[in-house]
Design a protein around this motif. Structure first.
Motif, PDB file in Angstrom:
ATOM      1  N   ASP A 209      72.426  99.964  59.466  1.00  0.00           N
ATOM      2  CA  ASP A 209      73.581 100.794  59.131  1.00  0.00           C
ATOM      3  C   ASP A 209      73.462 102.188  59.765  1.00  0.00           C
ATOM      4  OD1 ASP A 209      76.013 101.396  58.027  1.00  0.00           O
ATOM      5  OD2 ASP A 209      75.215 101.942  56.066  1.00  0.00           O
ATOM      6  N   ASN A 210      72.940 102.244  61.004  1.00  0.00           N
ATOM      7  CA  ASN A 210      72.773 103.497  61.749  1.00  0.00           C
ATOM      8  C   ASN A 210      71.892 104.497  61.006  1.00  0.00           C
ATOM      9  OD1 ASN A 210      74.402 102.675  63.937  1.00  0.00           O
ATOM     10  ND2 ASN A 210      76.263 103.269  62.827  1.00  0.00           N
ATOM     11  N   ARG A 211      70.978 103.991  60.210  1.00  0.00           N
ATOM     12  CA  ARG A 211      70.046 104.843  59.484  1.00  0.00           C
ATOM     13  C   ARG A 211      68.638 104.280  59.618  1.00  0.00           C
ATOM     14  NH1 ARG A 211      74.845 104.945  56.854  1.00  0.00           N
ATOM     15  NH2 ARG A 211      75.548 106.932  55.925  1.00  0.00           N
ATOM     16  N   ILE A 212      67.642 105.137  59.393  1.00  0.00           N
ATOM     17  CA  ILE A 212      66.234 104.750  59.491  1.00  0.00           C
ATOM     18  C   ILE A 212      65.691 104.623  58.074  1.00  0.00           C
ATOM     19  CG2 ILE A 212      63.970 105.395  60.361  1.00  0.00           C
ATOM     20  CD1 ILE A 212      65.394 107.005  62.529  1.00  0.00           C
ATOM     21  N   TRP A 213      65.189 103.438  57.747  1.00  0.00           N
ATOM     22  CA  TRP A 213      64.701 103.129  56.405  1.00  0.00           C
ATOM     23  C   TRP A 213      63.173 103.146  56.425  1.00  0.00           C
ATOM     24  CZ3 TRP A 213      68.369 101.241  52.542  1.00  0.00           C
ATOM     25  CH2 TRP A 213      69.681 101.210  53.026  1.00  0.00           C
ATOM     26  N   PHE A 214      62.578 103.963  55.568  1.00  0.00           N
ATOM     27  CA  PHE A 214      61.119 104.103  55.497  1.00  0.00           C
ATOM     28  C   PHE A 214      60.592 103.348  54.285  1.00  0.00           C
ATOM     29  CE2 PHE A 214      57.374 106.182  53.735  1.00  0.00           C
ATOM     30  CZ  PHE A 214      56.531 106.211  54.829  1.00  0.00           C
ATOM     31  N   ARG A 215      59.547 102.518  54.523  1.00  0.00           N
ATOM     32  CA  ARG A 215      58.873 101.789  53.452  1.00  0.00           C
ATOM     33  C   ARG A 215      57.363 101.844  53.681  1.00  0.00           C
ATOM     34  NH1 ARG A 215      63.250 102.211  51.914  1.00  0.00           N
ATOM     35  NH2 ARG A 215      64.700 100.683  51.019  1.00  0.00           N
ATOM     36  N   ASN A 216      56.612 101.708  52.586  1.00  0.00           N
ATOM     37  CA  ASN A 216      55.153 101.725  52.633  1.00  0.00           C
ATOM     38  C   ASN A 216      54.637 100.482  51.904  1.00  0.00           C
ATOM     39  OD1 ASN A 216      52.472 102.444  52.853  1.00  0.00           O
ATOM     40  ND2 ASN A 216      52.535 103.882  51.142  1.00  0.00           N
ATOM     41  N   TYR A 217      53.864  99.648  52.617  1.00  0.00           N
ATOM     42  CA  TYR A 217      53.387  98.378  52.065  1.00  0.00           C
ATOM     43  C   TYR A 217      51.865  98.329  52.102  1.00  0.00           C
ATOM     44  CZ  TYR A 217      58.201  96.757  52.712  1.00  0.00           C
ATOM     45  OH  TYR A 217      59.562  96.624  52.667  1.00  0.00           O
ATOM     46  N   GLN A 218      51.297  97.629  51.119  1.00  0.00           N
ATOM     47  CA  GLN A 218      49.855  97.373  51.095  1.00  0.00           C
ATOM     48  C   GLN A 218      49.573  96.021  51.742  1.00  0.00           C
ATOM     49  OE1 GLN A 218      48.294  96.541  47.275  1.00  0.00           O
ATOM     50  NE2 GLN A 218      46.196  96.235  47.988  1.00  0.00           N
ATOM     51  N   ILE A 219      48.470  95.930  52.486  1.00  0.00           N
ATOM     52  CA  ILE A 219      48.042  94.679  53.104  1.00  0.00           C
ATOM     53  C   ILE A 219      47.018  94.020  52.175  1.00  0.00           C
ATOM     54  CG2 ILE A 219      46.977  93.619  55.121  1.00  0.00           C
ATOM     55  CD1 ILE A 219      47.824  96.073  56.726  1.00  0.00           C
ATOM     56  N   ILE A 220      47.344  92.820  51.704  1.00  0.00           N
ATOM     57  CA  ILE A 220      46.440  92.077  50.827  1.00  0.00           C
ATOM     58  C   ILE A 220      45.544  91.202  51.692  1.00  0.00           C
ATOM     59  CG2 ILE A 220      46.303  90.438  48.921  1.00  0.00           C
ATOM     60  CD1 ILE A 220      49.010  91.415  48.005  1.00  0.00           C
ATOM     61  N   GLU A 221      44.239  91.290  51.478  1.00  0.00           N
ATOM     62  CA  GLU A 221      43.283  90.609  52.358  1.00  0.00           C
ATOM     63  C   GLU A 221      43.274  89.100  52.135  1.00  0.00           C
ATOM     64  OE1 GLU A 221      39.520  92.329  51.798  1.00  0.00           O
ATOM     65  OE2 GLU A 221      40.088  94.329  52.494  1.00  0.00           O
ATOM     66  N   GLU A 222      43.583  88.654  50.942  1.00  0.00           N
ATOM     67  CA  GLU A 222      43.423  87.236  50.652  1.00  0.00           C
ATOM     68  C   GLU A 222      44.336  86.365  51.516  1.00  0.00           C
ATOM     69  OE1 GLU A 222      43.638  89.549  48.455  1.00  0.00           O
ATOM     70  OE2 GLU A 222      41.739  89.439  47.348  1.00  0.00           O
ATOM     71  N   ASP A 223      45.615  86.662  51.507  1.00  0.00           N
ATOM     72  CA  ASP A 223      46.549  85.816  52.252  1.00  0.00           C
ATOM     73  C   ASP A 223      47.362  86.596  53.272  1.00  0.00           C
ATOM     74  OD1 ASP A 223      47.796  87.259  50.371  1.00  0.00           O
ATOM     75  OD2 ASP A 223      49.053  85.647  49.583  1.00  0.00           O
ATOM     76  N   ALA A 224      46.955  87.817  53.585  1.00  0.00           N
ATOM     77  CA  ALA A 224      47.617  88.659  54.595  1.00  0.00           C
ATOM     78  C   ALA A 224      49.071  88.938  54.246  1.00  0.00           C
ATOM     79  CB  ALA A 224      47.521  88.025  55.977  1.00  0.00           C
ATOM     80  N   SER A 225      49.426  88.919  52.971  1.00  0.00           N
ATOM     81  CA  SER A 225      50.775  89.275  52.549  1.00  0.00           C
ATOM     82  C   SER A 225      50.834  90.776  52.270  1.00  0.00           C
ATOM     83  CB  SER A 225      51.177  88.485  51.301  1.00  0.00           C
ATOM     84  OG  SER A 225      50.284  88.774  50.247  1.00  0.00           O
TER      85      SER A 225
END
Length: 348
Positions: A209-225
C-alpha cells in the motif's frame, strides 16, 4: 604504543601471515632421516576476522518536545534493540532541524533517527546520514510497542539482527536508496563492545500500500520458524533530501496525503451524511403533507361501466326570450281586515 612497535619493526595482529603446521606420521619412533621425510606440512590459512570493531556506525536516537507516551516507549524499544545507538535530551521546537547535525557531531554519531511531533497527534521520523546526507522524512503510523503487543517471542538483548527486505526495494531507485539507509542504520556493527555474538532475530521491511511495514521476529532454533517480538510500525514516505535534514529534493511521494487533509476529508464526509439525513427527513414531511388517495374505493368497480354517448354541442346564436313573471295580487290591508271581520261574524 602501536606506533612505537611499528618503528621497531613489530607487526600488528592483523598483519599475521599464514602458519605452517607439521604433523608427524609416527610419533613413537625416534627421529631419524626417514621419519623426517615422512612428515607432512599443512598450511593453515589466517583467520578471516581478527575480532576488531571496524564498522564504527553510531546512531543518535532522540526526539522533539511534545511527543506522547507511545512515541517515548517506541524510542525506548529501538534503543534496546540497537546497542550501537546513543540518546540525547529532547530538542526544542523553535530550533531548526539543521541543529541536529551539530548534536550528532557532538555525540560522535554519523546516523540519526529523529522523531518530530506535531499537534500532539502526528509523528514524523527522520532518517539521516549526518552530516552530508542523504536524509528521508516519514510519517509514522500504526505504532505498537513491546509493552502493548505482549508477543510470545523473545531474543537476547544486544544480539545482531538479520535484515530482510522486500524484493520491491531493488526495483525502484528511491527504494534502493532507502534500503541502503536502513542497512547502515539498523544493522548492528560486528564486534561492537555492547553487542552479543549471536543472531537470533530478524528485522523485516516489506512494502504494501505504498508504505514500509516494519516487523521484528525471533528465530526459533528447533524448526527454524519465526515468532513476532515487536515493536511494529508503518512508515509512509514523504520526501527524500540530498542533504542532511534539508537540501534539494531527490524524491517526493505523489500518493502522500497529509494528516490535516485526511482529517478534513473525514469531517466533510460526516457533514455530508448529516445533510443527507436532513434532506431525507424533509422529503418524508413533504410526502405526508400531500393528499393521500382513497384506498377504500375499489379500483375495479369502473371496469364494466360504459361511457355515455357524447351529445353534440349546441351553440346558441340568438338571445333567449325574457321570462314572464306573474305577480300575486295581494289584497290591501283594509280588505284583509274586512275579510277577517266577515269570517268572525259568520262563525258566530
Amino acid at each position: 604504543m602501536s606506533a612505537f612497535k611499528r618503528k621497531r619493526g613489530g607487526q600488528r595482529p592483523a598483519d599475521k601471515k599464514a602458519k605452517k603446521a607439521k604433523f608427524v606420521a609416527n610419533a613413537d619412533d625416534a627421529p631419524n632421516e626417514a621419519v623426517e621425510e615422512n612428515r607432512n606440512e599443512v598450511t593453515i590459512p589466517p583467520p578471516v576476522s581478527k575480532g576488531k570493531w571496524t564498522n564504527k556506525e553510531r546512531v543518535l536516537i532522540f526526539s522533539s518536545r511534545g511527543i506522547n507516551f507511545r512515541t517515548r516507549h517506541l524510542m525506548k524499544d529501538l534503543k534496546t534493540m540497537m546497542p550501537h545507538s546513543k540518546e540525547d535530551t529532547k530538542m526544542d521546537r523553535k530550533d531548526k532541524l539543521f541543529v541536529v547535525n551539530e548534536v550528532c557531531e557532538i555525540k560522535n554519531c554519523n546516523k540519526c533517527l529523529f522523531f518530530e511531533a506535531k499537534k500532539k497527534q502526528d509523528l514524523y521520523m527522520w532518517i539521516s546520514n549526518s552530516p552530508h546526507g542523504p536524509s528521508a522524512k516519514f510519517l509514522v503510523q500504526n505504532i505498537h510497542t513491546l509493552a502493548e503487543l505482549k508477543m510470545t517471542g523473545n531474543c537476547l538483548k544486544g544480539s545482531r539482527p538479520l535484515l530482510s527486505f522486500d524484493p520491491k526495494f531493488d526495483k525502484e531507485p528511491h527504494y534502493a536508496l532507502l534500503k541502503e539507509l536502513f542497512i547502515q542504520t539498523f544493522s548492528t556493527p560486528r564486534y561492537h563492545p555492547k553487542s552479543q555474538p549471536f543472531v537470533d532475530h530478524v528485522f523485516t521491511f516489506s512494502i504494501a500500500d505504498n508504505r514500509i511495514w516494519f516487523r521484528n521476529y525471533q528465530i526459533i532454533e528447533e524448526d527454524a520458524s519465526i515468532v513476532e517480538i515487536g515493536p511494529r510500525f508503518v512508515l509512509n514516505l514523504i520526501k527524500i533530501f540530498q542533504g542532511s535534514f534539508g537540501g534539494p529534493t531527490l524524491y517526493e511521494n505523489p500518493d502522500f496525503q497529509s494528516p490535516n487533509m485526511h482529517r478534513r476529508q473525514i469531517r466533510l464526509a460526516a457533514a455530508a451524511k448529516v445533510r443527507e439525513k436532513q434532506m431525507v427527513k424533509e422529503m418524508h414531511k413533504l410526502k405526508k403533507a400531500e393528499v393521500k388517495e382513497d384506498l377504500v374505493k375499489d379500483v375495479t368497480a369502473d371496469v364494466f361501466l360504459t361511457p355515455a354517448e357524447e351529445k353534440p354541442v349546441h351553440i346558441q346564436t340568438e338571445a333567449p326570450e325574457p321570462k314572464v313573471v306573474k305577480k300575486k295580487q295581494k289584497a290591501f290591508k283594509r280588505q284583509r281586515m274586512q275579510m277577517t271581520d266577515s269570517g268572525l261574524t259568520t262563525h258566530k
